[in-house]
Design a protein around this motif. Structure first.
Motif, PDB file in Angstrom:
ATOM      1  N   UNK A  46       0.892  -1.069   0.211  1.00 28.31           N
ATOM      2  CA  UNK A  46       0.072   0.083   0.080  1.00 28.31           C
ATOM      3  C   UNK A  46       0.873   1.255   0.111  1.00 28.31           C
ATOM      4  N   UNK A  47       2.001   1.147   0.678  1.00 23.16           N
ATOM      5  CA  UNK A  47       3.077   2.328   0.698  1.00 23.16           C
ATOM      6  C   UNK A  47       3.313   2.772  -0.784  1.00 23.16           C
ATOM      7  N   UNK A  48       3.252   1.971  -1.429  1.00 20.65           N
ATOM      8  CA  UNK A  48       3.645   2.293  -3.288  1.00 20.65           C
ATOM      9  C   UNK A  48       2.346   3.248  -3.575  1.00 20.65           C
ATOM     10  N   UNK A  49       1.364   2.950  -3.266  1.00 20.20           N
ATOM     11  CA  UNK A  49       0.126   3.746  -3.832  1.00 20.20           C
ATOM     12  C   UNK A  49       0.129   5.383  -3.337  1.00 20.20           C
ATOM     13  N   UNK A  50      -0.714   5.993  -4.298  1.00 21.16           N
ATOM     14  CA  UNK A  50      -0.898   7.506  -3.848  1.00 21.16           C
ATOM     15  C   UNK A  50      -2.143   7.588  -2.623  1.00 21.16           C
ATOM     16  N   UNK A  51      -1.647   7.748  -1.539  1.00 23.09           N
ATOM     17  CA  UNK A  51      -2.543   7.792  -0.274  1.00 23.09           C
ATOM     18  C   UNK A  51      -2.645   8.867   0.176  1.00 23.09           C
ATOM     19  N   UNK A  52      -2.306  10.095  -0.629  1.00 27.48           N
ATOM     20  CA  UNK A  52      -2.360  11.372   0.029  1.00 27.48           C
ATOM     21  C   UNK A  52      -3.627  11.935   0.446  1.00 27.48           C
ATOM     22  N   UNK A  53      -4.752  11.451  -0.252  1.00 31.29           N
ATOM     23  CA  UNK A  53      -6.101  11.681   0.106  1.00 31.29           C
ATOM     24  C   UNK A  53      -6.868  10.998   1.096  1.00 31.29           C
TER      25      UNK A  53
END
Ligand code: GLP
Length: 226
Positions: A46-53
């Motif tokens: 999951x750390x590779x995904x864009x989790x900003x929002x």
């Protein structure tokens, strides 16, 4: 309930892929996130995904333990660090705020996804056997089996906290989608019971037979009794 049984690596790949798909549709998804050993390989992906929002709500927490041993610390170290999740978008369960937790979830429009593990005794979150279907976020006395399960983390069953905080069964089952991951032979009976036991409070995970969109990801060992 949809059941996916795969080798461990492929299993995490597929589970992370489902989350990536949800985030493509809704980058600011509201996610209830469990902690525990099962989550570690998932978090790595999951750390590779864009989790900003992404808005993250903790599913369960121990009461009365040193800060570095909390589920929050485990999540911060293994999911937040190295990801672009924003700390201000993470909601942590505390004894001070747990009675307001349901309102906080409602304020952001409810849970889009709940990511769960399963206890050796088929608990979800810290909803131990005998928790009511209608339960909301609450304080929970932990069973001997759960304290034993967490001996690896606290050094022994005796040093594992006796109490925890947890989203309720109702809170979890209201999530629009649910995924549960189970790995290892010690979870095999719990996985079997989750799918086939009556959905009463003896097997808390069996309440997941009720909501519509539930995917169970089990590795070959956890799925061995199916
Ligand atoms: C705990 C947690 C759950 C977790 C489950 C499995 O008690 N409250 O959130 O999913 O047990 O833990 P593990 O993945 O370490 O086996």
């Amino acid at each position: 309930m949809k059941t996916v049984i795969l080798e461990r690596e492929a299993l995490y790949e597929q589970a992370a892929g489902q989350i990536a798909g949800i985030l493509t549709e809704k980058p600011d998804a509201v996610i209830a996130m469990s902690a525990g050993r099962t989550m570690l390989p998932l978090w790595q992906k999951l750390r590779q995904l864009d989790l900003e929002a992404v808005r993250l709500f903790q599913v369960a927490e121990f009461i009365g333990t040193e800060e570095h041993l909390t589920m929050r610390a485990m999540t911060e170290k293994n999911l937040l660090e190295g990801s672009n999740l924003r700390p201000e978008n993470c909601f942590w369960l505390t004894e001070e705020n747990y009675q307001e937790y349901e309102n906080a979830i409602a304020d952001v429009g409810g849970l889009d996804l709940a990511v769960l593990g399963i206890g050796d005794n088929a608990h979800i979150g810290f909803n131990e056997p005998a928790t009511q279907f209608d339960s909301r976020t609450h304080r929970q006395k932990l069973t001997e089996k759960t304290r034993k399960q967490y001996g690896w983390h606290f050094g022994s069953e005796e040093s594992t906290p006796a109490w925890g905080l947890s989203m309720g069964i109702r809170t979890i089952t209201e999530a629009r989608k649910i995924m549960l991951l189970a790995c290892g032979e010690e979870k095999a009976q719990a996985v079997f019971d989750m799918l086939y036991a009556r959905n009463d409070s003896i097997i808390p995970a069996a309440f997941l037979q009720i909501p519509a969109e539930v995917t169970v990801y089990a590795d070959r060992e956890a799925g061995a009794k199916l």
